[in-house]
Design a protein around this motif. Structure first.
Motif, PDB file in Angstrom:
ATOM      1  N   SER A 244      -2.862 -10.150   2.272  1.00  0.00           N
ATOM      2  CA  SER A 244      -1.878 -11.168   2.613  1.00  0.00           C
ATOM      3  C   SER A 244      -1.688 -11.041   4.116  1.00  0.00           C
ATOM      4  O   SER A 244      -0.883 -10.242   4.588  1.00  0.00           O
ATOM      5  CB  SER A 244      -0.574 -10.907   1.862  1.00  0.00           C
ATOM      6  N   GLY A 245      -2.492 -11.793   4.879  1.00  0.00           N
ATOM      7  CA  GLY A 245      -2.524 -11.606   6.327  1.00  0.00           C
ATOM      8  C   GLY A 245      -3.203 -10.282   6.618  1.00  0.00           C
ATOM      9  O   GLY A 245      -4.325 -10.053   6.204  1.00  0.00           O
ATOM     10  N   THR A 246      -2.482  -9.385   7.272  1.00  0.00           N
ATOM     11  CA  THR A 246      -3.042  -8.066   7.561  1.00  0.00           C
ATOM     12  C   THR A 246      -2.602  -7.015   6.538  1.00  0.00           C
ATOM     13  O   THR A 246      -3.008  -5.870   6.622  1.00  0.00           O
ATOM     14  CB  THR A 246      -2.608  -7.592   8.969  1.00  0.00           C
ATOM     15  N   HIS A 247      -1.771  -7.429   5.603  1.00  0.00           N
ATOM     16  CA  HIS A 247      -1.225  -6.497   4.612  1.00  0.00           C
ATOM     17  C   HIS A 247      -2.071  -6.489   3.346  1.00  0.00           C
ATOM     18  O   HIS A 247      -2.619  -7.505   2.941  1.00  0.00           O
ATOM     19  CB  HIS A 247       0.217  -6.869   4.258  1.00  0.00           C
ATOM     20  N   ARG A 248      -2.148  -5.334   2.740  1.00  0.00           N
ATOM     21  CA  ARG A 248      -2.843  -5.194   1.457  1.00  0.00           C
ATOM     22  C   ARG A 248      -1.813  -5.226   0.337  1.00  0.00           C
ATOM     23  O   ARG A 248      -0.775  -4.580   0.433  1.00  0.00           O
ATOM     24  CB  ARG A 248      -3.617  -3.880   1.398  1.00  0.00           C
ATOM     25  N   ARG A 249      -2.127  -5.949  -0.741  1.00  0.00           N
ATOM     26  CA  ARG A 249      -1.270  -6.000  -1.921  1.00  0.00           C
ATOM     27  C   ARG A 249      -2.091  -5.566  -3.127  1.00  0.00           C
ATOM     28  O   ARG A 249      -3.234  -5.972  -3.293  1.00  0.00           O
ATOM     29  CB  ARG A 249      -0.723  -7.409  -2.155  1.00  0.00           C
ATOM     30  N   LEU A 250      -1.487  -4.741  -3.964  1.00  0.00           N
ATOM     31  CA  LEU A 250      -2.175  -4.212  -5.142  1.00  0.00           C
ATOM     32  C   LEU A 250      -1.384  -4.577  -6.399  1.00  0.00           C
ATOM     33  O   LEU A 250      -0.151  -4.528  -6.386  1.00  0.00           O
ATOM     34  CB  LEU A 250      -2.287  -2.687  -5.055  1.00  0.00           C
TER      35      LEU A 250
ATOM     36  N   SER B 165       0.828  -1.199   0.000  1.00  0.00           N
ATOM     37  CA  SER B 165       0.000   0.000   0.000  1.00  0.00           C
ATOM     38  C   SER B 165       0.871   1.260   0.000  1.00  0.00           C
ATOM     39  O   SER B 165       0.517   2.257  -0.628  1.00  0.00           O
ATOM     40  CB  SER B 165      -0.964  -0.002   1.188  1.00  0.00           C
ATOM     41  N   GLN B 166       2.017   1.228   0.661  1.00  0.00           N
ATOM     42  CA  GLN B 166       2.903   2.396   0.667  1.00  0.00           C
ATOM     43  C   GLN B 166       3.496   2.633  -0.709  1.00  0.00           C
ATOM     44  O   GLN B 166       3.576   3.773  -1.182  1.00  0.00           O
ATOM     45  CB  GLN B 166       4.020   2.244   1.709  1.00  0.00           C
ATOM     46  N   GLN B 167       3.928   1.561  -1.401  1.00  0.00           N
ATOM     47  CA  GLN B 167       4.470   1.712  -2.751  1.00  0.00           C
ATOM     48  C   GLN B 167       3.408   2.263  -3.703  1.00  0.00           C
ATOM     49  O   GLN B 167       3.693   3.129  -4.531  1.00  0.00           O
ATOM     50  CB  GLN B 167       4.987   0.371  -3.269  1.00  0.00           C
ATOM     51  N   ALA B 168       2.178   1.758  -3.582  1.00  0.00           N
ATOM     52  CA  ALA B 168       1.086   2.224  -4.439  1.00  0.00           C
ATOM     53  C   ALA B 168       0.788   3.694  -4.160  1.00  0.00           C
ATOM     54  O   ALA B 168       0.592   4.482  -5.087  1.00  0.00           O
ATOM     55  CB  ALA B 168      -0.159   1.377  -4.226  1.00  0.00           C
ATOM     56  N   ALA B 169       0.770   4.078  -2.884  1.00  0.00           N
ATOM     57  CA  ALA B 169       0.521   5.477  -2.528  1.00  0.00           C
ATOM     58  C   ALA B 169       1.612   6.378  -3.096  1.00  0.00           C
ATOM     59  O   ALA B 169       1.325   7.453  -3.636  1.00  0.00           O
ATOM     60  CB  ALA B 169       0.429   5.623  -1.010  1.00  0.00           C
ATOM     61  N   ASP B 170       2.858   5.936  -3.002  1.00  0.00           N
ATOM     62  CA  ASP B 170       3.970   6.714  -3.553  1.00  0.00           C
ATOM     63  C   ASP B 170       3.828   6.870  -5.060  1.00  0.00           C
ATOM     64  O   ASP B 170       4.047   7.948  -5.607  1.00  0.00           O
ATOM     65  CB  ASP B 170       5.310   6.061  -3.221  1.00  0.00           C
ATOM     66  N   LEU B 171       3.465   5.804  -5.733  1.00  0.00           N
ATOM     67  CA  LEU B 171       3.287   5.843  -7.186  1.00  0.00           C
ATOM     68  C   LEU B 171       2.155   6.787  -7.579  1.00  0.00           C
ATOM     69  O   LEU B 171       2.249   7.517  -8.566  1.00  0.00           O
ATOM     70  CB  LEU B 171       3.001   4.435  -7.722  1.00  0.00           C
ATOM     71  N   LEU B 172       1.101   6.807  -6.788  1.00  0.00           N
ATOM     72  CA  LEU B 172      -0.045   7.672  -7.070  1.00  0.00           C
ATOM     73  C   LEU B 172       0.176   9.117  -6.618  1.00  0.00           C
ATOM     74  O   LEU B 172      -0.588  10.005  -6.988  1.00  0.00           O
ATOM     75  CB  LEU B 172      -1.297   7.115  -6.397  1.00  0.00           C
ATOM     76  N   GLY B 173       1.174   9.323  -5.772  1.00  0.00           N
ATOM     77  CA  GLY B 173       1.431  10.674  -5.271  1.00  0.00           C
ATOM     78  C   GLY B 173       0.432  11.102  -4.216  1.00  0.00           C
ATOM     79  O   GLY B 173       0.099  12.286  -4.113  1.00  0.00           O
ATOM     80  N   ILE B 174      -0.068  10.127  -3.446  1.00  0.00           N
ATOM     81  CA  ILE B 174      -1.023  10.424  -2.377  1.00  0.00           C
ATOM     82  C   ILE B 174      -0.505   9.803  -1.094  1.00  0.00           C
ATOM     83  O   ILE B 174       0.423   8.997  -1.105  1.00  0.00           O
ATOM     84  CB  ILE B 174      -2.444   9.888  -2.706  1.00  0.00           C
ATOM     85  N   SER B 175      -1.107  10.163   0.022  1.00  0.00           N
ATOM     86  CA  SER B 175      -0.688   9.587   1.296  1.00  0.00           C
ATOM     87  C   SER B 175      -1.230   8.161   1.417  1.00  0.00           C
ATOM     88  O   SER B 175      -2.220   7.792   0.767  1.00  0.00           O
ATOM     89  CB  SER B 175      -1.190  10.437   2.462  1.00  0.00           C
TER      90      SER B 175
END
Length: 172
Positions: free
Chosen positions: A112-118, A84-94
């Motif tokens: 994936s457990g408690t983590h979100r994967r996009l 989710s952090q990588q996706a947010a960085d790519l989108l330019g949002i928090s």
């Protein structure tokens, strides 16, 4: 070379552009001559040429064509998953803004457990959708301004346009 490499057209010299033309001509010349084209990569050494798969050839053709037109090129794997952090960085949002969009169903993800994967492709599609919406919002806010018009009237028109756009955004 990194997984994602941007090739900026502003860095091309006249020699680079001539080389791009030669590479493009070489890549496209074989198509007219052979019904079942075969493509080879030849290095500077004496090794035998390596035959390229058609998918690699087609990708190289698109890259060289775009570079020849002066466009920037980004090569990126499409099967990649992002945090989710990588996706947010790519989108330019928090990250919290991204999580809100995920919870609202605006973007698909897997847990994936408690983590979100996009999926990278989903994130890129969402980025393009947001970009189109932003351009539409800018267009909606644009107002023809007559320089002889009263400034108070122009400001009033802008205020009405902003309110209409805000109301439209709340209904989505």
């Amino acid at each position: 070379m990194t997984a994602t490499e941007a090739l900026a057209p502003s860095t091309y010299s006249a020699t680079d552009r001539q080389q791009l033309e030669r590479v493009y001509a070489m890549l496209t010349a074989d198509e007219a001559v052979h019904p079942v084209p075969r493509y080879y990569l030849v290095g500077g050494g004496v090794e035998d040429p390596v035959e390229l798969p058609e998918e690699v050839y087609l990708m190289l053709l698109r890259v060289v064509d775009a570079m020849q037109k002066g466009l920037s090129v980004t090569v990126s794997p499409t099967s990649q998953t992002l945090t989710s952090q990588q996706a947010a960085d790519l989108l330019g949002i928090s990250r919290p803004t991204l999580i809100k969009a995920l919870d609202e169903g605006k973007l698909p993800f897997a847990r994936s457990g408690t983590h979100r994967r996009l999926a990278l492709t989903d994130v890129l599609d969402y980025r393009e959708k947001r970009r189109r919406e932003q351009y539409a919002a800018i267009e909606a806010l644009s107002v023809e301004v007559d320089e002889s018009a009263d400034i108070d009237e122009v400001l009033k028109d802008l205020k009405v346009a902003r309110k209409a756009l805000a109301a439209n955004g709340r209904t989505r």
